[in-house]
Design an enzyme around this catalytic site. Sequence first.
Site, mmCIF file in Angstrom:
data_model
loop_
_atom_site.group_PDB
_atom_site.id
_atom_site.type_symbol
_atom_site.label_atom_id
_atom_site.label_comp_id
_atom_site.label_asym_id
_atom_site.label_seq_id
_atom_site.Cartn_x
_atom_site.Cartn_y
_atom_site.Cartn_z
ATOM 1 C CB SER A 111 40.529 43.010 37.878
ATOM 2 O OG SER A 111 41.040 42.761 38.874
ATOM 3 C CE LYS A 150 44.199 41.402 37.280
ATOM 4 N NZ LYS A 150 43.430 40.744 38.253
ATOM 5 C CB SER A 178 40.696 38.576 37.481
ATOM 6 O OG SER A 178 40.796 39.806 37.677
#
Length: 310
Positions: free
Chosen positions: A85, A88, A142
Amino acid sequence: MKKRIFTFFSIILIAITCIIFLNMGEKEAGFREVKENVYRKIDTIEKPSVMLDVEVTGKNAILLDKDTGRILFSKNGEEKIYPASTTKIMTALIALENGNLNDYITVGNEVALKLEGESTAYLIEGQVLTLEELLSGLLLQSGNDAARTIAIHTAKMVGKNENFSNEEALSYFAGLMNKKAAEIGANDTHFVNPSGLHDPNHYTTALDMTLITKEAMKKEQFQQLVSRETYSDEKVTYHNTNRLLKQNDPFYFEGANGIKTGFTTEAGRCLISSVSRDGKNLLSFVFHSTGEGIYSDTIALFNAGLGLNQ
């Protein structure tokens, strides 16, 4: 006559011998040059500019002085990794470059793409949220659903095609991510989705993530988003997954102001962090560590960097 023939062949033999030795010398010189080039590469990229004595459990780690760009510590910085993640960060960067925080975005049927067990911002089809709200769901909570909604909206806008299918829009957005990575010199990076879900073709390096993160941190809006412990308004509430920012947490670190956690089975636990204290601004990158290791590693790196007399 025999003497002349002997002299002639002696001259030829000496000439051949000289040629052989000359070629060997050139090859050896070339070998030395290659070796020196390799060592120069290691000195300028692999080895840290300042050797800090830090033990980290993460397989890959970098500590960067954000102001000078100097690498203060590096462990397997150029090794291929899966970013999970932390992807991102790039998703947010692309969105901020092409939109405004107060833009209204309608959540579409991409919510149906949600996989069981993945991180979520709990979006609902038909919900109308601002880009700021969606980015908070992306960077703090997230949410993979927030990543897809942001990516599809941005792709349709930049590509000027409202008829993109979800699959086409996500592919187009991945192209924007890869184009941006190439522009900033992250040449060992390739993205295939906006969330960081595992894919063998979705990879980067710790060194490339320093370039991507530095680029994102140039945007004040991004800095403000990732520094929040909580984002809450009348429509949504999102809590940051980064324990360094939580004052009642054992891993709270004074001066920490971001940035992003990550996890997949293949990537392990990941954490990209920033701290501003005592006139220093540091960025820490820890990949393929453990749930507590990402924080103990980061704190060890930060303490070493903050204690360094430069």
